[in-house]
Design an enzyme around this catalytic site. Sequence first.
Site, short mmCIF file in Angstrom:
data_model
loop_
_atom_site.label_atom_id
_atom_site.label_comp_id
_atom_site.label_asym_id
_atom_site.label_seq_id
_atom_site.Cartn_x
_atom_site.Cartn_y
_atom_site.Cartn_z
N ASN A 144 0.86 -1.19 0.00
CA ASN A 144 0.00 0.00 0.00
C ASN A 144 0.90 1.24 0.00
O ASN A 144 1.70 1.43 0.92
CB ASN A 144 -0.90 -0.04 1.25
CG ASN A 144 -1.84 1.16 1.31
OD1 ASN A 144 -1.43 2.29 1.10
ND2 ASN A 144 -3.10 0.92 1.61
N HIS A 154 0.91 6.23 1.80
CA HIS A 154 1.69 7.16 2.63
C HIS A 154 2.78 7.88 1.85
O HIS A 154 3.27 8.92 2.29
CB HIS A 154 2.23 6.47 3.87
CG HIS A 154 1.14 6.14 4.84
ND1 HIS A 154 0.32 7.12 5.39
CD2 HIS A 154 0.68 4.97 5.31
CE1 HIS A 154 -0.57 6.54 6.17
NE2 HIS A 154 -0.39 5.24 6.13
N HIS A 194 -5.67 3.61 -1.87
CA HIS A 194 -7.01 4.00 -1.43
C HIS A 194 -7.30 5.39 -1.98
O HIS A 194 -6.68 6.37 -1.55
CB HIS A 194 -7.04 4.01 0.11
CG HIS A 194 -8.40 4.29 0.68
ND1 HIS A 194 -8.65 4.29 2.03
CD2 HIS A 194 -9.58 4.59 0.09
CE1 HIS A 194 -9.92 4.57 2.24
NE2 HIS A 194 -10.51 4.76 1.09
N ARG A 220 -9.39 8.07 -1.63
CA ARG A 220 -10.39 8.53 -0.67
C ARG A 220 -11.27 9.60 -1.30
O ARG A 220 -10.84 10.33 -2.19
CB ARG A 220 -9.70 9.10 0.58
CG ARG A 220 -8.86 8.09 1.33
CD ARG A 220 -8.40 8.70 2.64
NE ARG A 220 -9.54 8.92 3.50
CZ ARG A 220 -9.91 8.10 4.49
NH1 ARG A 220 -9.21 7.03 4.76
NH2 ARG A 220 -10.95 8.37 5.21
N ARG A 229 -7.25 12.89 0.09
CA ARG A 229 -6.23 13.43 1.00
C ARG A 229 -4.82 12.95 0.66
O ARG A 229 -3.86 13.60 1.01
CB ARG A 229 -6.56 13.16 2.46
CG ARG A 229 -6.35 11.75 2.91
CD ARG A 229 -6.50 11.64 4.42
NE ARG A 229 -7.89 11.79 4.82
CZ ARG A 229 -8.43 11.17 5.87
NH1 ARG A 229 -7.70 10.38 6.62
NH2 ARG A 229 -9.69 11.34 6.17
N GLU A 278 -8.67 0.43 -3.29
CA GLU A 278 -9.55 0.52 -2.12
C GLU A 278 -10.44 1.74 -2.30
O GLU A 278 -9.93 2.81 -2.66
CB GLU A 278 -8.73 0.68 -0.84
CG GLU A 278 -7.87 -0.52 -0.51
CD GLU A 278 -7.01 -0.26 0.73
OE1 GLU A 278 -6.32 -1.20 1.13
OE2 GLU A 278 -7.01 0.87 1.25
N THR A 333 -18.35 -1.84 14.80
CA THR A 333 -17.70 -1.43 16.06
C THR A 333 -16.18 -1.55 15.97
O THR A 333 -15.46 -0.74 16.52
CB THR A 333 -18.19 -2.31 17.24
OG1 THR A 333 -18.26 -3.65 16.79
CG2 THR A 333 -19.53 -1.86 17.77
N GLU A 356 -11.08 -9.13 2.97
CA GLU A 356 -9.83 -8.75 3.62
C GLU A 356 -10.17 -8.59 5.09
O GLU A 356 -10.93 -7.69 5.46
CB GLU A 356 -9.27 -7.45 3.03
CG GLU A 356 -7.98 -7.03 3.74
CD GLU A 356 -7.24 -5.89 3.05
OE1 GLU A 356 -7.30 -5.78 1.81
OE2 GLU A 356 -6.61 -5.10 3.78
N HIS A 389 -4.03 -4.13 7.68
CA HIS A 389 -4.10 -2.96 8.57
C HIS A 389 -3.29 -3.21 9.84
O HIS A 389 -3.59 -4.13 10.62
CB HIS A 389 -5.53 -2.57 8.95
CG HIS A 389 -5.57 -1.15 9.45
ND1 HIS A 389 -5.80 -0.06 8.63
CD2 HIS A 389 -5.31 -0.64 10.67
CE1 HIS A 389 -5.72 1.05 9.33
NE2 HIS A 389 -5.43 0.74 10.58
N1 PXP Z 1 -5.93 -2.75 4.10
C1 PXP Z 1 -6.85 -1.77 4.08
C2 PXP Z 1 -8.23 -2.11 3.66
C3 PXP Z 1 -6.50 -0.45 4.42
O1 PXP Z 1 -7.44 0.51 4.36
C4 PXP Z 1 -5.17 -0.17 4.77
C5 PXP Z 1 -4.75 1.22 5.06
O2 PXP Z 1 -5.35 1.72 6.14
C6 PXP Z 1 -4.25 -1.22 4.80
C7 PXP Z 1 -4.65 -2.50 4.47
C8 PXP Z 1 -2.81 -0.99 5.17
O3 PXP Z 1 -2.72 -0.65 6.51
P1 PXP Z 1 -1.31 -0.23 7.11
O4 PXP Z 1 -0.94 1.06 6.44
O5 PXP Z 1 -1.58 -0.09 8.56
O6 PXP Z 1 -0.33 -1.31 6.78
#
Ligand code: PXP
Length: 247
Positions: free
Chosen positions: A7, A10, A52, A54, A58, A79, A110, A160, A200
Site C-alpha cells: 500500500n 503514505h 485507497h 479517498r 487526501r 480501495e 464497532t 480482507e 491494517h
Molecule cells: N488494508 C486496508 C483495507 C487499508 O485501508 C489499509 C490502510 O489503512 C491497509 C490495508 C494498510 O494498513 P497499514 O498502512 O496499517 O499497513
Amino acid sequence: MILLGVNIDHCATLRQARYRAVPASAEAAVEPDPVALALLAEQTGADGITVHLREDRRHIQERDVWRLREKISTRLNLEMACTPAMTEFALRLRPDFVCLVPESREEVTTEGGLDVVGGRERVAACVAALQAAGIKASLFIDPDEAQIAASAAMGAPLVELHTGAYANAYHGPARVAEFQRLRQGAVQAHGLGLTVNAGHGINYVNIAEVRTLPHLHELNIGHSIVSRALFSGFGEAVREMKARMNP
Ligand code: PXP
C-alpha cells in the site's frame, strides 16, 4: 507462499504535505512520486499495488491511479468507498481488484470494518456491478461471523480481514483473543469459499504471528514498510517484509 500487496498511500501523504496545487510546468520538482515507488515495490517483491482513493483525496489522486493502471505490471487493488461515484470510477479504470472499505461513520462496524450486514443492499449492488465488469470485489471486514457470512452470501469472491484490532492489542492481554477471532474468521471465510486476505497495522514484529493465520492468500501492508524505508530504503523494506511473511 503468502502474497504481498504494498500500500503506497503514505508516499502520496508525504507528497501532499508539501505539493497540493502545482502547475504542470513545475511537476518535475515534485516528490515523492507514488508511481515510481510502486515500480520499485514490484522490482523488490510486491505481488500487487494497493491504493485507497479517498473521497476527500487526501493522499492518492485520480491521476496517480490512472498512471498506476498504465504502468504497473502486477495487479492493481483499488480501495474505495462503496458509493455510486466511486463505482462508476472503478468501472472506467478497471483495476484487477476493488476492496470496498468504510469511509463515513455510518458504514463502520464497532471494530472498524465495512458493515456488510447493515449495508447489505448497497454493498451487494456495488459487488454485482464490479463482478459483472470482471473486477474482483473484496470486502474489508472485521473477523466477525455475521459479516463473513453476509459477504459470502452476496457473492463477493474475497474478503480482507481487518487486523487493526489485533494490531492495537498486540502488546496487551486482548491479543490472544483478537488473534483467535482472526483465526476463526479465516477458517469460516475459507469454508464458505472466500479467498482470505488481511491487512491494517501489520508490522515487522507482529508479522511473525499474522503469517501463521490459516488460509492466508495476501496481506496488504503500507505504513510499516514506508516507515522502515526511511532507514533501510524502500526496496530493502519490501524485501524484508516479504521474507518475514515467507521465511
Ligand atoms: N488494508 C486496508 C483495507 C487499508 O485501508 C489499509 C490502510 O489503512 C491497509 C490495508 C494498510 O494498513 P497499514 O498502512 O496499517 O499497513
